[in-house]
Design an enzyme around this catalytic site. Structure first.
Site, PDB file in Angstrom:
ATOM      1  N   GLY A  11      23.689 -15.316 -47.654  1.00 30.73           N
ATOM      2  CA  GLY A  11      23.730 -14.378 -48.650  1.00 30.73           C
ATOM      3  C   GLY A  11      23.881 -14.822 -50.270  1.00 30.73           C
ATOM      4  O   GLY A  11      24.710 -16.159 -50.202  1.00 30.73           O
ATOM      5  N   ARG A  72      18.830 -16.995 -44.342  1.00 30.24           N
ATOM      6  CA  ARG A  72      19.203 -17.652 -43.633  1.00 30.24           C
ATOM      7  C   ARG A  72      18.656 -18.376 -42.528  1.00 30.24           C
ATOM      8  O   ARG A  72      17.196 -17.371 -42.349  1.00 30.24           O
ATOM      9  CB  ARG A  72      19.941 -16.448 -42.781  1.00 30.24           C
ATOM     10  CG  ARG A  72      20.932 -15.375 -44.071  1.00 30.24           C
ATOM     11  CD  ARG A  72      21.506 -14.918 -43.451  1.00 30.24           C
ATOM     12  NE  ARG A  72      22.162 -13.937 -43.796  1.00 30.24           N
ATOM     13  CZ  ARG A  72      23.883 -13.679 -44.611  1.00 30.24           C
ATOM     14  NH1 ARG A  72      24.408 -14.452 -45.112  1.00 30.24           N
ATOM     15  NH2 ARG A  72      24.294 -13.183 -45.193  1.00 30.24           N
ATOM     16  N   ASP A 103      30.104 -19.336 -45.400  1.00 31.66           N
ATOM     17  CA  ASP A 103      30.664 -19.900 -44.162  1.00 31.66           C
ATOM     18  C   ASP A 103      29.207 -20.593 -43.425  1.00 31.66           C
ATOM     19  O   ASP A 103      29.585 -21.833 -43.223  1.00 31.66           O
ATOM     20  CB  ASP A 103      31.771 -19.615 -43.334  1.00 31.66           C
ATOM     21  CG  ASP A 103      30.888 -18.251 -42.891  1.00 31.66           C
ATOM     22  OD1 ASP A 103      30.202 -17.493 -43.812  1.00 31.66           O
ATOM     23  OD2 ASP A 103      31.517 -17.441 -42.440  1.00 31.66           O
ATOM     24  N   THR A 126      30.288 -17.163 -51.840  1.00 31.13           N
ATOM     25  CA  THR A 126      30.259 -15.566 -51.073  1.00 31.13           C
ATOM     26  C   THR A 126      30.879 -14.630 -51.746  1.00 31.13           C
ATOM     27  O   THR A 126      31.420 -14.923 -52.287  1.00 31.13           O
ATOM     28  CB  THR A 126      30.576 -15.436 -49.820  1.00 31.13           C
ATOM     29  OG1 THR A 126      30.949 -14.042 -49.117  1.00 31.13           O
ATOM     30  CG2 THR A 126      31.152 -16.987 -49.127  1.00 31.13           C
ATOM     31  N   ASP A 128      32.411 -12.555 -49.959  1.00 33.71           N
ATOM     32  CA  ASP A 128      33.335 -11.874 -49.392  1.00 33.71           C
ATOM     33  C   ASP A 128      34.324 -12.509 -49.733  1.00 33.71           C
ATOM     34  O   ASP A 128      35.389 -12.705 -49.122  1.00 33.71           O
ATOM     35  CB  ASP A 128      32.986 -12.659 -47.759  1.00 33.71           C
ATOM     36  CG  ASP A 128      31.728 -11.373 -47.460  1.00 33.71           C
ATOM     37  OD1 ASP A 128      31.559 -10.556 -47.883  1.00 33.71           O
ATOM     38  OD2 ASP A 128      31.177 -11.385 -45.933  1.00 33.71           O
ATOM     39  N   ASP A 130      35.671 -15.592 -48.332  1.00 31.19           N
ATOM     40  CA  ASP A 130      36.608 -16.207 -47.025  1.00 31.19           C
ATOM     41  C   ASP A 130      36.538 -17.712 -46.550  1.00 31.19           C
ATOM     42  O   ASP A 130      36.632 -17.676 -45.977  1.00 31.19           O
ATOM     43  CB  ASP A 130      35.970 -14.821 -45.755  1.00 31.19           C
ATOM     44  CG  ASP A 130      34.264 -15.177 -45.206  1.00 31.19           C
ATOM     45  OD1 ASP A 130      34.078 -16.192 -46.107  1.00 31.19           O
ATOM     46  OD2 ASP A 130      34.046 -14.308 -44.528  1.00 31.19           O
ATOM     47  N   ARG A 172      31.829  -9.180 -43.763  1.00 24.69           N
ATOM     48  CA  ARG A 172      31.961  -8.952 -42.239  1.00 24.69           C
ATOM     49  C   ARG A 172      32.814  -9.438 -41.338  1.00 24.69           C
ATOM     50  O   ARG A 172      32.938  -8.417 -40.481  1.00 24.69           O
ATOM     51  CB  ARG A 172      30.551 -10.266 -42.373  1.00 24.69           C
ATOM     52  CG  ARG A 172      30.156  -9.529 -40.461  1.00 24.69           C
ATOM     53  CD  ARG A 172      28.632 -10.507 -40.454  1.00 24.69           C
ATOM     54  NE  ARG A 172      28.073 -11.562 -41.248  1.00 24.69           N
ATOM     55  CZ  ARG A 172      27.111 -11.854 -41.495  1.00 24.69           C
ATOM     56  NH1 ARG A 172      25.729 -11.281 -41.482  1.00 24.69           N
ATOM     57  NH2 ARG A 172      27.253 -12.662 -42.479  1.00 24.69           N
TER      58      ARG A 172
END
Ligand code: F6P
Length: 322
Positions: A11, A72, A103, A126, A128, A130, A172
């Site tokens: 992403g 992706r 990731d 990202t 996110d 994470d 997510r």
């Protein structure tokens, strides 16, 4: 002189272009050549690449998305796909690969390194946030601000109608965006994948908030929360909250776009440059991050697959302030 391949994968996140610019400019300063790979690992497998100049990265720092494009790539998840990618690197005499992504990107990079002895350096990008090994990932701050501005707007209309809104933000597997936008937007309840929330608890928290007779009530929910997201939660709440005028809003991909904030541009510039310096210093299969405002190098395989700690003090704070 080294030949360095660079790609963006997974992403997109605001600041990827600023990171690319820093990679190219630092590499050139240190006397290296940079090959830009289009469309992430797919482009690597397909040999979709060309040398990139300093001028090619002019005037891109402020742009969201990625000028390299991203994807992706299912083929790269297979051993065969990774073999093809390694042979394209060999054919183009690449000494190393810099991957800008999250990731999934690093999992692939790690396997490429393990199976083919390819030197890969990761730059965490990202929305996110994470990845372990960096306090923040590139794009996170921009996404936070985008989501917060959207939440402010929702608050206006919620307030005008005395409504209860369930607002879903991205994440997510992680609740970083939900947690910080929840606080910044003054939400009455925040639901995260990192903290198990039983439906009964959600109902009683909501009842408490609604009984205070505020003019609007906002629940911020991470898409990965175990309740299944805002639409599913609304269905579950409907029977008990039918007297309230409930609405759902999913912020979705607007959180991924837009001009990066100053903070993201600075982070991306630091990490892009640090990735090239790490290569120069002989590091291999590592991710560069910023921890406590200092560049930190972490083995790539330590950065993904485990949960990065969320600050539960902030969740507690949101409960105090709601
Ligand atoms: O990787 C970041 C992320 O924004 C997640 O939070 C979200 O679930 C996902 O990307 C959406 O990906 P796609 O653009 O492939 O739908």
């Amino acid at each position: 002189m080294k030949t360095i391949g660079v790609l963006t994968s997974g992403g997109d996140s605001p600041g990827m272009n600023a990171a690319l610019r820093a990679v190219v400019r630092t590499a050139h300063t240190l006397g290296h050549k940079v090959i830009a790979i289009r469309l992430g690992y797919k482009g690597l497998i397909d040999n979709d690449l060309k040398e990139i100049s300093g001028a090619d990265v002019s005037n891109i720092m402020q742009r969201g998305g990625t000028i390299l494009k991203t994807a992706r790539c299912d083929e790269f998840r297979t051993q065969e796909g990774r073999s093809k990618a390694a042979s394209v690197m060999k054919k183009n005499k690449m000494d190393a690969l810099i991957t800008i992504g999250g990731d999934g990107t690093f999992q692939g990079a790690s396997l490429l390194g393990k199976e083919h002895g390819v030197n890969v350096i990761g730059i965490p990008a990202t929305i996110d946030n994470d990845l372990v090994g960096t306090d923040e990932t590139i794009g996170y701050d921009t996404a936070l601000n985008t989501a917060m501005q959207a939440i402010d707007k929702i608050r206006d209309t919620a307030d005008a109608h005395d409504r209860l809104f369930l607002v879903e933000v991205m994440g997510r597997d992680a609740g970083f965006i939900a947690l910080e936008t929840g606080i910044a937007g003054g939400s009455e309840l925040i639901l995260l994948p990192e903290s198990l929330t039983k439906l009964d608890e959600v109902k009683s928290s909501l009842n408490n908030a609604l009984s205070e007779q505020k003019r609007s009530t906002l629940v911020i929910i991470a898409e990965g929360d175990e309740t299944g997201g805002a639409i599913k939660l609304a269905e579950k709440l409907k029977p008990d909250f039918s007297k309230y005028d409930m609405r759902v809003c999913i912020l979705g991909h607007i959180q991924r776009g837009g001009n990066p904030t100053a903070r993201d541009r600075v982070l991306a510039s630091r990490l892009g440059s640090a990735a090239v310096v790490a290569l120069d210093e002989g590091h291999s299969e590592v991710m560069v991050g910023v921890v406590n405002n200092r560049i930190k190098v972490t083995p790539l395989k330590m950065t993904f697959g485990k949960k990065k700690d969320i600050n539960f003090d902030l969740l507690e704070l949101s409960r105090t302030l709601r």
